[in-house]
Scaffold this motif. Structure first.
Motif, PDB file in Angstrom:
ATOM      1  N   THR A  68       7.427   6.901  -4.352  1.00  0.00           N
ATOM      2  CA  THR A  68       6.503   6.746  -3.222  1.00  0.00           C
ATOM      3  C   THR A  68       5.928   8.117  -2.888  1.00  0.00           C
ATOM      4  OG1 THR A  68       7.896   4.980  -2.334  1.00  0.00           O
ATOM      5  CG2 THR A  68       6.258   5.937  -0.847  1.00  0.00           C
ATOM      6  N   PRO A  69       4.615   8.286  -2.951  1.00  0.00           N
ATOM      7  CA  PRO A  69       4.040   9.598  -2.646  1.00  0.00           C
ATOM      8  C   PRO A  69       4.175   9.945  -1.176  1.00  0.00           C
ATOM      9  CG  PRO A  69       2.301   7.968  -2.879  1.00  0.00           C
ATOM     10  CD  PRO A  69       3.584   7.285  -3.283  1.00  0.00           C
ATOM     11  N   LEU A  70       4.124  11.216  -0.866  1.00  0.00           N
ATOM     12  CA  LEU A  70       4.240  11.661   0.529  1.00  0.00           C
ATOM     13  C   LEU A  70       3.195  10.983   1.403  1.00  0.00           C
ATOM     14  CD1 LEU A  70       5.454  13.475   2.718  1.00  0.00           C
ATOM     15  CD2 LEU A  70       3.914  15.302   1.948  1.00  0.00           C
ATOM     16  N   GLN A  71       1.984  10.847   0.894  1.00  0.00           N
ATOM     17  CA  GLN A  71       0.934  10.193   1.680  1.00  0.00           C
ATOM     18  C   GLN A  71       1.332   8.756   2.021  1.00  0.00           C
ATOM     19  OE1 GLN A  71      -2.997  10.201  -0.088  1.00  0.00           O
ATOM     20  NE2 GLN A  71      -3.789   8.710   1.377  1.00  0.00           N
TER      21      GLN A  71
ATOM     22  N   LEU B  19       0.826  -1.209   0.000  1.00  0.00           N
ATOM     23  CA  LEU B  19       0.000   0.000   0.000  1.00  0.00           C
ATOM     24  C   LEU B  19       0.862   1.262   0.000  1.00  0.00           C
ATOM     25  CD1 LEU B  19      -2.764  -0.936   2.618  1.00  0.00           C
ATOM     26  CD2 LEU B  19      -2.934  -1.062   0.121  1.00  0.00           C
ATOM     27  N   GLY B  20       0.563   2.179  -0.922  1.00  0.00           N
ATOM     28  CA  GLY B  20       1.269   3.456  -0.964  1.00  0.00           C
ATOM     29  C   GLY B  20       2.659   3.380  -1.540  1.00  0.00           C
ATOM     30  N   HIS B  21       3.016   2.264  -2.158  1.00  0.00           N
ATOM     31  CA  HIS B  21       4.344   2.082  -2.734  1.00  0.00           C
ATOM     32  C   HIS B  21       4.233   1.611  -4.186  1.00  0.00           C
ATOM     33  CE1 HIS B  21       5.421   2.090   1.524  1.00  0.00           C
ATOM     34  NE2 HIS B  21       6.682   2.255   1.182  1.00  0.00           N
ATOM     35  N   GLY B  22       5.245   1.947  -4.975  1.00  0.00           N
ATOM     36  CA  GLY B  22       5.265   1.484  -6.349  1.00  0.00           C
ATOM     37  C   GLY B  22       4.034   1.926  -7.113  1.00  0.00           C
ATOM     38  N   LEU B  23       3.358   0.951  -7.709  1.00  0.00           N
ATOM     39  CA  LEU B  23       2.165   1.238  -8.510  1.00  0.00           C
ATOM     40  C   LEU B  23       0.869   0.956  -7.758  1.00  0.00           C
ATOM     41  CD1 LEU B  23       3.380  -0.267 -11.925  1.00  0.00           C
ATOM     42  CD2 LEU B  23       3.402   2.133 -11.201  1.00  0.00           C
ATOM     43  N   THR B  24       0.981   0.735  -6.437  1.00  0.00           N
ATOM     44  CA  THR B  24      -0.202   0.499  -5.607  1.00  0.00           C
ATOM     45  C   THR B  24      -0.622   1.784  -4.909  1.00  0.00           C
ATOM     46  OG1 THR B  24       0.271  -1.839  -5.225  1.00  0.00           O
ATOM     47  CG2 THR B  24      -1.087  -0.742  -3.582  1.00  0.00           C
ATOM     48  N   ASP B  25      -1.916   2.043  -4.918  1.00  0.00           N
ATOM     49  CA  ASP B  25      -2.451   3.276  -4.340  1.00  0.00           C
ATOM     50  C   ASP B  25      -2.404   3.254  -2.815  1.00  0.00           C
ATOM     51  OD1 ASP B  25      -3.117   4.112  -6.931  1.00  0.00           O
ATOM     52  OD2 ASP B  25      -5.085   3.143  -6.823  1.00  0.00           O
ATOM     53  N   CYS B  26      -2.573   4.434  -2.236  1.00  0.00           N
ATOM     54  CA  CYS B  26      -2.719   4.559  -0.779  1.00  0.00           C
ATOM     55  C   CYS B  26      -4.132   4.168  -0.366  1.00  0.00           C
ATOM     56  CB  CYS B  26      -2.438   5.994  -0.338  1.00  0.00           C
ATOM     57  SG  CYS B  26      -0.739   6.543  -0.610  1.00  0.00           S
ATOM     58  N   LEU B  27      -4.259   3.751   0.887  1.00  0.00           N
ATOM     59  CA  LEU B  27      -5.567   3.394   1.434  1.00  0.00           C
ATOM     60  C   LEU B  27      -5.729   4.129   2.761  1.00  0.00           C
ATOM     61  CD1 LEU B  27      -8.008   1.489   0.833  1.00  0.00           C
ATOM     62  CD2 LEU B  27      -6.918  -0.179   2.331  1.00  0.00           C
ATOM     63  N   GLY B  28      -5.881   5.445   2.671  1.00  0.00           N
ATOM     64  CA  GLY B  28      -6.025   6.238   3.885  1.00  0.00           C
ATOM     65  C   GLY B  28      -4.714   6.882   4.301  1.00  0.00           C
ATOM     66  N   TYR B  29      -4.670   7.327   5.553  1.00  0.00           N
ATOM     67  CA  TYR B  29      -3.537   8.111   6.039  1.00  0.00           C
ATOM     68  C   TYR B  29      -2.725   7.405   7.121  1.00  0.00           C
ATOM     69  CZ  TYR B  29      -5.622  11.739   3.255  1.00  0.00           C
ATOM     70  OH  TYR B  29      -6.129  12.442   2.185  1.00  0.00           O
ATOM     71  N   VAL B  30      -3.145   6.187   7.469  1.00  0.00           N
ATOM     72  CA  VAL B  30      -2.350   5.313   8.330  1.00  0.00           C
ATOM     73  C   VAL B  30      -2.433   3.908   7.746  1.00  0.00           C
ATOM     74  CG1 VAL B  30      -2.029   4.321  10.619  1.00  0.00           C
ATOM     75  CG2 VAL B  30      -2.822   6.678  10.406  1.00  0.00           C
ATOM     76  N   HIS B  31      -1.300   3.358   7.367  1.00  0.00           N
ATOM     77  CA  HIS B  31      -1.249   1.989   6.852  1.00  0.00           C
ATOM     78  C   HIS B  31      -0.663   1.098   7.939  1.00  0.00           C
ATOM     79  CE1 HIS B  31      -0.872   3.594   2.433  1.00  0.00           C
ATOM     80  NE2 HIS B  31      -2.130   3.552   2.845  1.00  0.00           N
ATOM     81  N   THR B  32      -1.518   0.426   8.700  1.00  0.00           N
ATOM     82  CA  THR B  32      -1.010  -0.493   9.713  1.00  0.00           C
ATOM     83  C   THR B  32      -0.444  -1.738   9.035  1.00  0.00           C
ATOM     84  OG1 THR B  32      -3.078  -1.733   9.980  1.00  0.00           O
ATOM     85  CG2 THR B  32      -2.809   0.288  11.309  1.00  0.00           C
ATOM     86  N   MET B  33       0.342  -2.493   9.775  1.00  0.00           N
ATOM     87  CA  MET B  33       0.885  -3.729   9.222  1.00  0.00           C
ATOM     88  C   MET B  33      -0.233  -4.704   8.897  1.00  0.00           C
ATOM     89  SD  MET B  33       4.004  -2.806   9.124  1.00  0.00           S
ATOM     90  CE  MET B  33       3.313  -1.137   8.946  1.00  0.00           C
ATOM     91  N   GLN B  34      -1.308  -4.641   9.669  1.00  0.00           N
ATOM     92  CA  GLN B  34      -2.465  -5.483   9.386  1.00  0.00           C
ATOM     93  C   GLN B  34      -3.135  -5.069   8.075  1.00  0.00           C
ATOM     94  OE1 GLN B  34      -1.783  -4.115  12.417  1.00  0.00           O
ATOM     95  NE2 GLN B  34      -1.095  -6.050  13.322  1.00  0.00           N
TER      96      GLN B  34
END
Length: 257
Positions: free
Chosen positions: A175-178, A53-68
């Motif tokens: 990697t976007p700032l988000q 999530l939030g890396h490479g060609l995968t989009d972000c999913l919110g503003y906190v990406h937990t390990m879960q």
């Protein structure tokens, strides 16, 4: 390839045939880090790489990406591909995600390799460093990323791998700032996973760099007390797949076989 998941796109690759090995990249990395590893493993295995999530060609999913959160996204890809069993190999952040996956689906694992990674939660000092990095990222992202990547290499290796470091920096800045902030926040929140690692019944391997700035010698001493966990310490820093590529690949091939 892409999977639509919770309204976003998750990028992944799949190649080869045989038992499945899933590769999870580290923070500020993406699936391109695995080029040499995939080229070796796909000769005898089915190999999956996933942009977290939030890396490479995968989009972000919110503003906190937990390990879960990241582990659930990995699971979504495996379910979509009808993969019931896999060996997980995770570099740094990818190791944290692999442990979160193992907590929920231990029976799905044939093997777990923590590569330059640790089951331990962040110390107070590490959390403070992450908070500082988040503040800096919001004002001087490019310089922060550049410095962060260089510091992952053992100091004596930085000139030797200057070309590779520049390539990693280029990928890291995708990697976007988000994604940067959300993942830092998630890593701060992760709990200690030592018991998860200890209780896994599959084969387990830890690959560490002798001069890794992230996985300290004290941490390694604690990990050496765990039973049924093989620990291989290679020369170099946090980037074993580059700083000690041949020995790293030998370790990985032996592990998956």
């Amino acid at each position: 390839m892409n999977l639509t998941y919770k309204g976003i796109s998750i990028a992944y690759t799949i190649s080869g045939q045989g038992k499945t090995v899933t590769l999870l990249h580290g923070f500020l990395e993406n699936s391109t880090m695995w080029t040499d590893t995939v080229a070796l493993l796909e000769k005898t295995h089915q190999v999956i790489t996933i942009d977290l999530l939030g890396h490479g060609l995968t989009d972000c999913l919110g503003y906190v990406h937990t390990m879960q959160d990241l582990a659930e996204a990995v699971n979504a890809v495996l379910v979509n591909l009808n993969i019931a069993k896999t060996t997980l190999i995770g570099h740094s952040l990818g190791g944290y995600v692999a442990l979160a996956f193992a907590e929920k689906k231990p029976d799905a694992l044939e093997g777990l390799c923590l590569m330059n990674s640790t089951p331990f939660a962040d110390s107070k000092e590490r959390i403070a460093l992450r908070d500082r990095a988040i503040r800096v990222a919001k004002t001087n992202y490019s310089n922060l990323v550049s410095m962060s990547i260089s510091n992952l290499f053992y100091e004596d290796n930085r000139l030797r791998f200057e070309k590779e470091i520049e390539q990693i920096k280029t990928e890291a800045l995708k990697t976007p700032l988000q994604g940067y902030v959300a993942t830092q926040e998630g890593m701060k929140l992760r709990a200690d996973s030592t018991l998860i690692l200890k209780n896994l019944t599959c084969k387990k391997l830890i690959i560490a760099g002798k001069n890794d700035p992230i996985l300290s010698k004290t941490d390694l001493q604690h990990l050496e007390k765990l039973k049924d966990v093989t620990i291989n310490v290679l020369e170099g820093g946090h980037m074993s797949h580059i700083e000690n590529k041949e020995e790293f690949l030998q370790n990985i091939m032996h592990f998956v076989e």
